[in-house]
Design a protein around this motif. Structure first.
Motif, PDB file in Angstrom:
ATOM      1  N   LYS A 266       0.746  -1.322   0.194  1.00 55.13           N
ATOM      2  CA  LYS A 266       0.104  -0.127  -0.075  1.00 55.13           C
ATOM      3  C   LYS A 266       0.917   1.326  -0.130  1.00 55.13           C
ATOM      4  O   LYS A 266       0.486   2.351   0.372  1.00 55.13           O
ATOM      5  CB  LYS A 266      -0.815  -0.203   1.134  1.00 55.13           C
ATOM      6  CG  LYS A 266      -2.066  -0.890   1.346  1.00 55.13           C
ATOM      7  CD  LYS A 266      -3.071  -0.583   0.115  1.00 55.13           C
ATOM      8  CE  LYS A 266      -4.108  -1.682   0.239  1.00 55.13           C
ATOM      9  NZ  LYS A 266      -5.301  -1.439  -0.850  1.00 55.13           N
ATOM     10  N   TYR A 267       2.237   1.270  -0.232  1.00 57.29           N
ATOM     11  CA  TYR A 267       2.908   2.426  -0.254  1.00 57.29           C
ATOM     12  C   TYR A 267       3.600   2.449  -1.648  1.00 57.29           C
ATOM     13  O   TYR A 267       4.043   1.596  -2.580  1.00 57.29           O
ATOM     14  CB  TYR A 267       4.142   2.399   0.886  1.00 57.29           C
ATOM     15  CG  TYR A 267       3.416   2.316   1.975  1.00 57.29           C
ATOM     16  CD1 TYR A 267       2.544   3.046   2.625  1.00 57.29           C
ATOM     17  CD2 TYR A 267       3.870   0.961   2.828  1.00 57.29           C
ATOM     18  CE1 TYR A 267       2.086   2.995   3.801  1.00 57.29           C
ATOM     19  CE2 TYR A 267       3.124   0.799   4.166  1.00 57.29           C
ATOM     20  CZ  TYR A 267       2.379   2.152   4.570  1.00 57.29           C
ATOM     21  OH  TYR A 267       1.847   1.806   5.940  1.00 57.29           O
ATOM     22  N   CYS A 269       6.863   4.918  -3.559  1.00 61.83           N
ATOM     23  CA  CYS A 269       7.971   5.744  -3.514  1.00 61.83           C
ATOM     24  C   CYS A 269       8.818   5.941  -4.606  1.00 61.83           C
ATOM     25  O   CYS A 269       9.380   4.921  -5.219  1.00 61.83           O
ATOM     26  CB  CYS A 269       8.823   5.011  -2.140  1.00 61.83           C
ATOM     27  SG  CYS A 269      10.238   6.208  -1.792  1.00 61.83           S
ATOM     28  N   VAL A 381       7.610   8.764   0.595  1.00 63.50           N
ATOM     29  CA  VAL A 381       6.426   7.944   0.718  1.00 63.50           C
ATOM     30  C   VAL A 381       5.219   8.438   0.313  1.00 63.50           C
ATOM     31  O   VAL A 381       4.741   9.476   0.714  1.00 63.50           O
ATOM     32  CB  VAL A 381       6.802   7.228   1.926  1.00 63.50           C
ATOM     33  CG1 VAL A 381       5.370   6.096   1.975  1.00 63.50           C
ATOM     34  CG2 VAL A 381       7.833   6.553   2.079  1.00 63.50           C
ATOM     35  N   TYR A 383       1.243   7.486   0.785  1.00 65.34           N
ATOM     36  CA  TYR A 383       0.624   6.715   1.638  1.00 65.34           C
ATOM     37  C   TYR A 383      -0.794   7.026   1.646  1.00 65.34           C
ATOM     38  O   TYR A 383      -1.236   8.043   1.167  1.00 65.34           O
ATOM     39  CB  TYR A 383       1.188   6.787   2.974  1.00 65.34           C
ATOM     40  CG  TYR A 383       1.063   7.943   3.785  1.00 65.34           C
ATOM     41  CD1 TYR A 383      -0.023   8.044   4.594  1.00 65.34           C
ATOM     42  CD2 TYR A 383       1.759   8.947   3.586  1.00 65.34           C
ATOM     43  CE1 TYR A 383      -0.158   9.127   5.518  1.00 65.34           C
ATOM     44  CE2 TYR A 383       1.774  10.239   4.281  1.00 65.34           C
ATOM     45  CZ  TYR A 383       0.519  10.562   5.377  1.00 65.34           C
ATOM     46  OH  TYR A 383       0.434  11.411   5.744  1.00 65.34           O
ATOM     47  N   SER A 384      -1.739   6.100   2.405  1.00 60.12           N
ATOM     48  CA  SER A 384      -3.064   6.558   2.578  1.00 60.12           C
ATOM     49  C   SER A 384      -3.194   6.844   4.048  1.00 60.12           C
ATOM     50  O   SER A 384      -2.855   5.702   4.920  1.00 60.12           O
ATOM     51  CB  SER A 384      -3.923   5.268   2.061  1.00 60.12           C
ATOM     52  OG  SER A 384      -5.328   5.494   2.577  1.00 60.12           O
ATOM     53  N   TYR A 387      -5.365   3.631   5.639  1.00 59.08           N
ATOM     54  CA  TYR A 387      -4.440   2.253   5.804  1.00 59.08           C
ATOM     55  C   TYR A 387      -3.350   2.338   7.207  1.00 59.08           C
ATOM     56  O   TYR A 387      -3.266   1.604   7.602  1.00 59.08           O
ATOM     57  CB  TYR A 387      -3.924   2.025   4.541  1.00 59.08           C
ATOM     58  CG  TYR A 387      -3.091   0.845   4.564  1.00 59.08           C
ATOM     59  CD1 TYR A 387      -3.869  -0.383   4.412  1.00 59.08           C
ATOM     60  CD2 TYR A 387      -1.717   0.834   4.759  1.00 59.08           C
ATOM     61  CE1 TYR A 387      -3.083  -1.702   4.186  1.00 59.08           C
ATOM     62  CE2 TYR A 387      -1.056  -0.258   4.724  1.00 59.08           C
ATOM     63  CZ  TYR A 387      -1.712  -1.680   4.403  1.00 59.08           C
ATOM     64  OH  TYR A 387      -1.012  -2.824   4.400  1.00 59.08           O
ATOM     65  N   ASP A 388      -2.643   3.394   6.828  1.00 57.71           N
ATOM     66  CA  ASP A 388      -1.845   3.862   8.056  1.00 57.71           C
ATOM     67  C   ASP A 388      -2.257   3.780   9.518  1.00 57.71           C
ATOM     68  O   ASP A 388      -1.688   3.048  10.373  1.00 57.71           O
ATOM     69  CB  ASP A 388      -0.926   5.020   7.723  1.00 57.71           C
ATOM     70  CG  ASP A 388       0.243   4.727   6.952  1.00 57.71           C
ATOM     71  OD1 ASP A 388       0.255   3.857   6.023  1.00 57.71           O
ATOM     72  OD2 ASP A 388       1.147   5.524   6.971  1.00 57.71           O
ATOM     73  N   HIS A 420       5.653   8.962   8.081  1.00 59.93           N
ATOM     74  CA  HIS A 420       4.748   9.176   6.849  1.00 59.93           C
ATOM     75  C   HIS A 420       3.992  10.424   7.074  1.00 59.93           C
ATOM     76  O   HIS A 420       3.819  11.178   6.221  1.00 59.93           O
ATOM     77  CB  HIS A 420       3.831   7.934   6.749  1.00 59.93           C
ATOM     78  CG  HIS A 420       4.458   6.762   6.410  1.00 59.93           C
ATOM     79  ND1 HIS A 420       3.792   5.550   6.331  1.00 59.93           N
ATOM     80  CD2 HIS A 420       5.740   6.404   5.906  1.00 59.93           C
ATOM     81  CE1 HIS A 420       4.462   4.594   5.893  1.00 59.93           C
ATOM     82  NE2 HIS A 420       5.718   5.209   5.684  1.00 59.93           N
ATOM     83  N   GLY A 424       5.930  12.152   4.525  1.00 61.42           N
ATOM     84  CA  GLY A 424       5.160  11.609   3.183  1.00 61.42           C
ATOM     85  C   GLY A 424       4.173  12.375   2.758  1.00 61.42           C
ATOM     86  O   GLY A 424       3.855  13.551   3.022  1.00 61.42           O
ATOM     87  N   GLU A 426       0.159  12.211   1.508  1.00 63.57           N
ATOM     88  CA  GLU A 426      -0.880  11.386   1.578  1.00 63.57           C
ATOM     89  C   GLU A 426      -1.776  11.419   0.395  1.00 63.57           C
ATOM     90  O   GLU A 426      -1.578  12.408  -0.665  1.00 63.57           O
ATOM     91  CB  GLU A 426      -1.866  12.068   2.606  1.00 63.57           C
ATOM     92  CG  GLU A 426      -3.080  11.100   3.349  1.00 63.57           C
ATOM     93  CD  GLU A 426      -4.213  10.778   2.496  1.00 63.57           C
ATOM     94  OE1 GLU A 426      -4.714   9.720   2.655  1.00 63.57           O
ATOM     95  OE2 GLU A 426      -4.473  11.489   1.724  1.00 63.57           O
ATOM     96  N   CYS A 427      -2.456  10.200  -0.202  1.00 61.07           N
ATOM     97  CA  CYS A 427      -2.703   9.998  -1.542  1.00 61.07           C
ATOM     98  C   CYS A 427      -3.875  11.041  -1.835  1.00 61.07           C
ATOM     99  O   CYS A 427      -4.004  11.124  -3.004  1.00 61.07           O
ATOM    100  CB  CYS A 427      -3.152   8.543  -1.682  1.00 61.07           C
ATOM    101  SG  CYS A 427      -4.528   8.159  -0.712  1.00 61.07           S
TER     102      CYS A 427
END
Length: 470
Positions: A266-267, A269, A381, A383-384, A387-388, A420, A424, A426-427
């Motif tokens: 789910k990541y 990069c 990264v 990420y969502s 999910y995290d 993250h 990171g 976020e999507c």
């Protein structure tokens, strides 16, 4: 017209402010702007494409393919020219009705380019709708024809095609007898390992060959292989480095490319574009696209695994393809920032026959002093948050309280979550456009989870929630 929920955002555009985009949209000449239709705007990559096209000066009409009582978060992206909610799902059982909806929308909004980001994707429906739209309008549908979709119908079909073109890929055999299994194992001379699976996809536990010849013969003897129902013998490379790549292809030429390692499913990069691995993966995808012919236009999502082989000069790293798909996915999020937006939109618009070269060249020249954001974000990264929170916070705490994991592993998960959040991307979140993110996590997802709890076993609710994350 079979479309409801039409929502005009033109007035709201005056109030919104997508950072770094308003100047571009105002600067691009009116006669060089294009009208873009994006279906599946509720997916992270659908929303990302909408932001990219607006930021580079084009008009975006969005269509939500999910159905529910709650307004979708993508509706709050104020830069959309128009927002529509389809009455019929994009599926085979509603092929005629939904095709008419899309065609009416294309003709009403004078659409130049249609990109489908819906999940799950129904290929047979899209092929039918593509034919209808392109025959009765000037709109171009950005996905391939039947000939190419059949080559990517599944991992077996893709690996068979890649192997026939001499491209490095996992060994994949259909075996109808135990003798054929032993022939493959003998030819590999113990340098490769294989996994044997039944026609239904289930497999025997041992990976072949075993440590001794007798153990190998015993394991193969347990397989009830038949000529009329062949089993699958596929090269086993579990535990090696894995990568995913995304390509935008126009006329058999790779226009945009990005690659990401897959440390977790789910990541994402971004690999540095000038790295040796990224160059090797790009060369593979370019060769694949060239083999598909000049009539191939669409996306390519190719997954790779890295294997090592001995050679006269030492150990050689081989990048073997594992699977190939033509449906766009969250990998498009690897094109971040204004530089990434320019790469995306230039690549898509190359497919439009009427696109003026000045649209691309002048916009790029106007921003030639901008930072190469796609290079800067390499290593960051994507990420969502949902999910995290579930996998790196809630689940580890539950496992720690039930004594399934220790405190070191718990703090490791929390540290990953913190990294993250701090560094990171976020999507769904965008600094200049925070409303979709806020609505998704503060309103839509909580209420959708309550609805799913009240309607257990609803596959529609589950698939709709999964489509909102990477």
């Amino acid at each position: 017209m079979q479309i409801d929920g039409a929502f005009d955002n033109r007035e709201l555009q005056r109030e919104g402010n997508l950072r770094g985009a308003d100047d571009t949209h105002a600067w691009v000449k009116q006669d060089t702007r294009h009208n873009i239709l994006i279906t599946g705007i509720e997916t992270p990559h659908g929303l990302h494409l909408a932001r990219a096209f607006y930021a580079t000066g084009h008009n975006v009409t969005a269509v939500a393919t999910g159905h529910g009582l709650l307004p979708l978060h993508a509706r709050l992206f104020v830069k959309l020219s128009r927002f529509y909610q389809l009455k019929h799902a994009l599926a085979e059982e509603y092929a005629g009705e939904s095709a008419k909806e899309i065609l009416d929308l294309v003709q009403r909004e004078n659409i130049d380019l249609w990109i489908d980001c819906s999940q799950p994707r129904h290929s047979s429906y899209l092929r039918h709708t593509k034919a209808v739209v392109e025959r009765r309008s000037r709109c171009l549908a950005f996905f391939p024809n039947d000939k190419h979709t059949d080559l990517f119908a599944g991992p077996d079909a893709f690996l068979g095609y890649a192997g026939s073109r001499g491209l490095p890929s996992l060994d994949n055999y259909r075996v109808g007898s135990r003798a054929e299994i032993h022939n493959v194992l003998n030819n590999s001379q113990g340098k490769k390992r294989y996994k044997l699976t039944r026609p239904d996809g289930t497999g025997i536990k041992p990976v072949l060959p075993r440590r001794t010849l007798s153990q190998t013969y015993h394991a193969v003897s347990q397989a009830k292989v038949q000529k009329d129902s062949p089993w699958q013998l596929r090269q086993y490379v579990e535990g090696q480095e894995r990568y995913t790549t995304v390509g935008i292809v126009v006329g058999g030429h790779l226009r945009a490319f990005a690659a990401s390692p897959l440390p977790a499913p789910k990541y994402l990069c971004l690999l540095p574009p000038l790295s040796a691995t990224s160059k090797a993966l790009r060369s593979y995808v370019e060769a694949l696209c060239a083999s598909l012919g000049d009539d191939f236009t669409g996306h390519t999502i190719i997954d790779f695994v890295t294997d090592e082989a001995s050679s006269l000069t030492g150990v050689e790293r081989l990048h073997l393809s594992v699977d190939g798909r033509l449906e766009p996915d969250a990998s498009l999020l690897l094109f971040q920032g204004l530089q990434g937006y320019l790469v995306l939109t230039q690549s898509y618009l190359a497919a439009v026959a009427s696109v003026a070269n000045s649209t691309v060249s002048e916009t790029a020249e106007h921003y030639e002093g901008a930072d190469n954001t796609n290079e800067v974000l390499a290593g960051r990264v994507i990420y969502s948050l949902g999910y995290d929170l579930s996998q790196l916070a809630i689940l580890p705490v539950q496992n720690f309280l039930s004594l399934k994991i220790g405190i070191v592993r718990l703090f490791g998960s929390l540290f990953t979550l913190a990294s993250h959040l701090l560094d990171g991307q976020e999507c769904v979140y965008h600094f200049g456009d925070p409303l979709p993110f806020w609505w998704l996590y503060q309103v839509y997802l909580p209420l959708s989870l309550v609805q799913s709890a009240l309607q257990p076993g609803s596959r529609r609710n589950t698939s709709r929630l999964q489509a909102l994350t990477i």
